[in-house]
Write an enzyme that holds these catalytic residues in place. Structure first.
Site, PDB file in Angstrom:
ATOM      1  N   HIS A   1     -10.916  -2.045  -7.563  1.00 19.69           N
ATOM      2  CA  HIS A   1     -12.009  -3.086  -7.592  1.00 19.69           C
ATOM      3  C   HIS A   1     -11.733  -4.278  -7.995  1.00 19.69           C
ATOM      4  CE1 HIS A   1     -14.070   0.893  -7.824  1.00 19.69           C
ATOM      5  NE2 HIS A   1     -15.132   0.375  -7.198  1.00 19.69           N
TER       6      HIS A   1
ATOM      7  N   CYS B   1      -8.242  -5.079 -10.003  1.00 21.59           N
ATOM      8  CA  CYS B   1      -8.217  -4.192 -10.950  1.00 21.59           C
ATOM      9  C   CYS B   1      -7.769  -2.934 -10.035  1.00 21.59           C
ATOM     10  CB  CYS B   1      -9.350  -3.744 -11.657  1.00 21.59           C
ATOM     11  SG  CYS B   1      -9.036  -2.392 -12.891  1.00 21.59           S
TER      12      CYS B   1
ATOM     13  N   ARG C   1      -9.943 -10.673 -10.860  1.00 24.13           N
ATOM     14  CA  ARG C   1      -9.137  -9.806 -11.315  1.00 24.13           C
ATOM     15  C   ARG C   1      -9.398  -8.551 -10.527  1.00 24.13           C
ATOM     16  NH1 ARG C   1     -10.553  -5.286 -15.137  1.00 24.13           N
ATOM     17  NH2 ARG C   1     -12.651  -6.309 -15.231  1.00 24.13           N
TER      18      ARG C   1
ATOM     19  N   CYS D   1       0.389   3.239   3.541  1.00 21.46           N
ATOM     20  CA  CYS D   1       0.896   2.719   4.940  1.00 21.46           C
ATOM     21  C   CYS D   1       1.824   1.543   4.876  1.00 21.46           C
ATOM     22  CB  CYS D   1      -0.311   2.212   5.644  1.00 21.46           C
ATOM     23  SG  CYS D   1      -1.077   0.664   5.243  1.00 21.46           S
TER      24      CYS D   1
ATOM     25  N   HIS E   1      -8.184   3.441  -0.698  1.00 25.18           N
ATOM     26  CA  HIS E   1      -8.767   2.890  -1.837  1.00 25.18           C
ATOM     27  C   HIS E   1      -7.955   2.279  -2.748  1.00 25.18           C
ATOM     28  CE1 HIS E   1     -11.688   2.267  -5.280  1.00 25.18           C
ATOM     29  NE2 HIS E   1     -10.932   2.914  -5.869  1.00 25.18           N
TER      30      HIS E   1
ATOM     31  N   CYS F   1      -7.327  -1.073   1.400  1.00 28.54           N
ATOM     32  CA  CYS F   1      -6.277  -1.618   2.329  1.00 28.54           C
ATOM     33  C   CYS F   1      -6.636  -1.867   3.644  1.00 28.54           C
ATOM     34  CB  CYS F   1      -5.095  -0.667   2.434  1.00 28.54           C
ATOM     35  SG  CYS F   1      -3.919  -0.928   3.631  1.00 28.54           S
TER      36      CYS F   1
ATOM     37  N   CYS G   1       0.935  -1.150  -0.204  1.00 26.34           N
ATOM     38  CA  CYS G   1      -0.042   0.108   0.152  1.00 26.34           C
ATOM     39  C   CYS G   1       0.882   1.366   0.010  1.00 26.34           C
ATOM     40  CB  CYS G   1      -0.969   0.025   1.313  1.00 26.34           C
ATOM     41  SG  CYS G   1      -1.644   1.483   1.607  1.00 26.34           S
TER      42      CYS G   1
ATOM     43  N   CYS H   1      -5.138   0.973   6.454  1.00 27.70           N
ATOM     44  CA  CYS H   1      -5.343   2.139   6.369  1.00 27.70           C
ATOM     45  C   CYS H   1      -6.753   2.474   5.636  1.00 27.70           C
ATOM     46  CB  CYS H   1      -4.103   2.963   5.964  1.00 27.70           C
ATOM     47  SG  CYS H   1      -4.274   2.757   3.993  1.00 27.70           S
TER      48      CYS H   1
ATOM     49  N   CYS I   1      -6.929  -4.246 -19.642  1.00 25.73           N
ATOM     50  CA  CYS I   1      -7.879  -3.312 -19.101  1.00 25.73           C
ATOM     51  C   CYS I   1      -7.489  -1.826 -18.771  1.00 25.73           C
ATOM     52  CB  CYS I   1      -8.573  -3.892 -17.640  1.00 25.73           C
ATOM     53  SG  CYS I   1      -7.662  -3.858 -16.212  1.00 25.73           S
TER      54      CYS I   1
ATOM     55  N   ASP J   1     -13.705 -11.856 -13.525  1.00 25.71           N
ATOM     56  CA  ASP J   1     -13.410 -11.992 -14.952  1.00 25.71           C
ATOM     57  C   ASP J   1     -11.905 -12.328 -15.139  1.00 25.71           C
ATOM     58  OD1 ASP J   1     -12.547  -9.652 -14.766  1.00 25.71           O
ATOM     59  OD2 ASP J   1     -13.850  -8.716 -16.274  1.00 25.71           O
TER      60      ASP J   1
HETATM   61 ZN   LIG Z   1      -2.707   1.218   3.633  1.00 22.71          ZN
END
Ligand SMILES: [Zn+2]
Length: 167
Positions: free
Chosen positions: A137, A152, A150, A83, A134, A128, A80, A131, A98, A141
């Site tokens: 997603h 992404c 997957r 963090c 974001h 995560c 991440c 923390c 993608c 597939d």
């Molecule tokens: Zn984090």
């Protein structure tokens, strides 16, 4: 000389804050000095770049094919960016068209899943676990038989850590 006195005074104040220590030896790391995660938006803004903040804290999405890890396939792991929590290994990364770095699985317990109904879609958001940053997603597939997933993931949300070379 003035500066020396000032330093001495500061030092005295610092050590006296520590309270009942009997020895006058070098001060130990201050209590509470261990690195703690930022809590407020303002604190996060201080430690992240504006671009990282937009994705990690405001659930933004980087434009496809712009991230540094889209076509990155070195041995190591991905942590991440906010963090340092280790999220993915390079073994789980696969080439995806993608436009975002894609993994077929996350390291167990490193991420959290939340249903995301934004933009008229039902998706599963991946954050995560440490923390709440974001990451992206996860979709069903994926190309591998092992997971069919997957992940992404925004490049800006992760940091690559190369595998240590054997001596
Ligand atoms: Zn984090």
């Amino acid at each position: 000389m003035k500066r020396f006195i000032l330093m001495f005074v500061l030092l005295f104040q610092l050590t006296s804050c520590n309270g009942q220590t009997k020895t006058t030896s070098k001060s130990e790391p201050a209590v509470g000095a261990k690195s703690e995660l930022p809590k407020t938006d303002a604190e996060w803004q201080k430690v992240l770049t504006p671009e990282q903040y937009e994705v990690l804290r405001e659930k933004g999405t980087e434009r496809p094919f712009t991230g540094v890890y889209v076509d990155h396939f070195e041995k190591g792991h991905y942590a991440c960016a906010a963090c340092g929590n280790v999220l993915f290994t390079s073994d789980s990364k696969f080439k995806s068209d993608c436009g975002w770095p894609s993994f077929d699985q996350a390291i167990k317990g490193s991420v959290k899943y939340t249903q995301d109904n934004s933009f008229g879609m039902v998706r599963t958001e991946v954050t995560c676990a440490k923390c709440d940053g974001h990451l992206g997603h996860v979709f069903d597939d994926g190309p591998t038989e092992t997971t069919g997933k997957r992940f992404c993931t925004n490049s800006i949300s992760i940091t690559f850590v190369p595998e240590k070379k054997q001596r």
